[in-house]
Design a protein around this motif. Structure first.
Motif: not given
Length: 543
Positions: A320-329, A346-365
């Motif tokens: 609570e004493d910090a600034e939260i920029e994002e939450i991926i869960d 926040n996405q219904r899937c089995g793993c947070t890394c599934t979401i992060i892999a999508q973010l790589y793709k969405e950013n063209g990386i």
């Protein structure tokens, strides 16, 4: 100062928590963000295996979200030595932003502080005290203070600290005063000779006047230093008493702060003191900054991105004493609040890394082979090689795609990786229990659920007596209404449950096989999140 964003998973980190932090930090870095992956605790055996397999170091360990002195803008330290003259110190102070000078000894360690009040104090000193200070002035400091050049330097320079401006043609009545003193004069070979014969120990000749060869030779015989300066006598007289070293009047044993101290703690300590500026030291005792009260007002707080959790009791301390920029869960939406909009995925899937892999793709990386490998590993871990009820088709598709980038046979690798997580015999009961322990507030009840994997039931039986004892001890000490440990088979063939607490009886309504009042087995429950927690929630709401 560069502002960083810290990417961190939950307490008692599992493979998904660690790999999500690492992989998302690399994505952010490639997008131009200064991101640092972090962890909140030790790695389990499975995660150690994954990082070693793909050649990665452990993320930075963080224990508190509060800002430390090293995180905020403070002044650069202005450093001088103990032998710096008062005149030099004034010159440095006028140019410095911070009006306190930090004095270092010969080992470059902080030994004192010089402030404006310290430098001004000689103006109120008695003649006796000033004489005592001037006795410590070196010949080089005297020359430098008055912009002079040394014509003769004795081997052992020493004066009594008295300073005289000599204007008399006949100084015989003052012979005792001039002896061992510092004398200032402008001209006159006869006057110079008189002073040398009277025993002066430092003769300062002003207005660029010269000393005759005979008098210079006499100075050598009398062991008297000779300094020439272009300044006039009055100008020399104004500053000559600033030639002694600052160590004579510096404030010793200063109050200091370490650069890893928390800003709020420093502010509380400052409230009980009266100084204008305080040295900031690093772990080696080196002065790395100067902090004042105004630095602690409206300072920039640490920035965080939370991955694999959104509940406060799983987050880093004092979030609570910090600034939260994002939450991926990929879990339920927790109780962390912000006073401003953030990026929340926040996405219904089995793993947070599934979401992060999508973010790589969405950013063209395209992720590197290392990052692809650890994200694939996290998906295998969280879904128990796609056998958990939390598994989605998206998890499978992304995992196989990552395996291709990493150059790994996913199914063969999964058996190796999951087997690395079942080192029960080599772990203590405390380590096993806290390997992946999560706490939940469910109404008026306080619940804790841990989970680990096993390969052979004999491994559990070997550690069970000691483990039961530790489970009951921690449940009692931490006052959980129910504490559960899930031992899930690596091939998803079921879970053995060990539990303790006043609500132990509710487990009888959830698992299909009861061994005794504090243990049992279920062939279908594999997921803590999607199978055990929903059933517990329904029962507890009815109580």
């Amino acid at each position: 100062m560069q502002q960083y964003v810290y990417i961190v998973g939950h307490k008692n980190p599992d493979t998904d928590s660690i790999c999500s932090a690492l992989a998302y930090a690399e994505l952010k870095q490639r997008l131009g963000v200064h991101a640092i992956p972090c962890r909140l605790g030790p790695l389990n055996e499975e995660t150690k295996y994954v990082l070693k397999r793909f050649g990665l170091e452990n993320p930075l360990l963080l224990k508190d979200a509060r800002s430390q002195l090293r995180d905020i803008d403070i002044d650069e330290p202005t450093l001088i030595s103990t032998k710096t003259s008062l005149k030099e110190a004034w010159d440095v102070l006028f140019k410095a932003r911070n009006k306190s000078l930090f004095v270092l000894d010969e080992q470059q360690k902080l030994t004192g502080i010089v402030s404006t009040s310290n430098l001004a104090s000689p103006r109120m000193m008695s003649d006796e005290l000033m004489q005592k200070l001037m006795k410590t002035a070196s010949l080089s400091a005297l020359a430098k203070t008055i912009n002079g050049e040394i014509d003769y330097e004795p081997k052992n320079f020493k004066t009594n600290g008295k300073v005289f401006i000599v204007t008399l043609n006949d100084g015989t009545k003052f012979e005792e005063n001039f002896k061992h003193s510092i004398t200032i004069l402008s001209d006159g070979n006869r006057k110079q000779r008189q002073l040398l014969e009277m025993g002066t120990r430092c003769m300062i000749i002003t207005c660029n006047e010269q000393i005759s060869p005979d008098n210079l030779e006499l100075a050598r015989k009398q062991d008297c230093a000779v300094i020439r300066t272009p300044w006039d006598t009055m100008k020399v007289a104004k500053v000559i008493n600033e030639a002694f070293p600052v160590e004579s009047l510096m404030s010793r044993n200063p109050i200091t702060f370490q650069d890893d101290e928390y800003v709020d703690d420093v502010a509380k300590k400052m409230a009980n003191t009266r100084y204008r500026s305080y040295p900031v030291l690093d772990i080696e005792g080196k002065a790395v900054g100067a902090v004042s009260r105004y630095h602690l007002l409206n300072y920039r707080r640490k920035k965080f991105i939370l991955v694999d959790h959104s509940a406060k009791n799983q987050a880093i301390n004092n979030i609570e004493d910090a600034e939260i920029e994002e939450i991926i869960d990929h879990h339920h939406i927790g109780n962390i609040e912000t006073s401003y909009p953030i990026f929340y995925r926040n996405q219904r899937c089995g793993c947070t890394c599934t979401i992060i892999a999508q973010l790589y793709k969405e950013n063209g990386i395209t992720p590197s082979a290392q990052m692809a490998g650890i994200m694939m590993s996290a998906i295998i871990s969280d879904t128990l090689h796609f056998k958990s009820a939390t598994t989605t088709q998206l998890d499978k598709d992304i995992a196989y795609g990552l395996a291709e980038i990493a150059g790994v046979d996913l199914d063969h690798y999964a058996d190796e990786m999951l087997s690395a997580s079942v080192a029960l015999k080599e772990s203590t009961p405390t380590q096993i229990l806290n390997r992946d322990l999560k706490t939940y507030d469910m109404g008026k009840y306080k619940i804790a659920i841990g989970q680990t994997n096993y390969k052979n039931i004999e491994d559990i039986q070997a550690i069970l007596p000691a483990f039961r004892e530790q489970l009951e001890k921690e449940q009692t000490t931490k006052q959980f209404d129910l504490m559960v440990m899930m031992f899930s088979h690596i091939m998803a063939e079921g879970t053995m449950f060990v539990y303790s607490g006043p609500l132990s009886y509710v487990m009888n309504e959830i698992i299909d096989t009861k061994f005794d009042d504090h243990s049992g087995y279920d062939h279908d429950i594999i997921s803590r999140k999607q199978q055990l927690m929903p059933k517990l929630s329904v029962i507890l709401k009815q109580m």
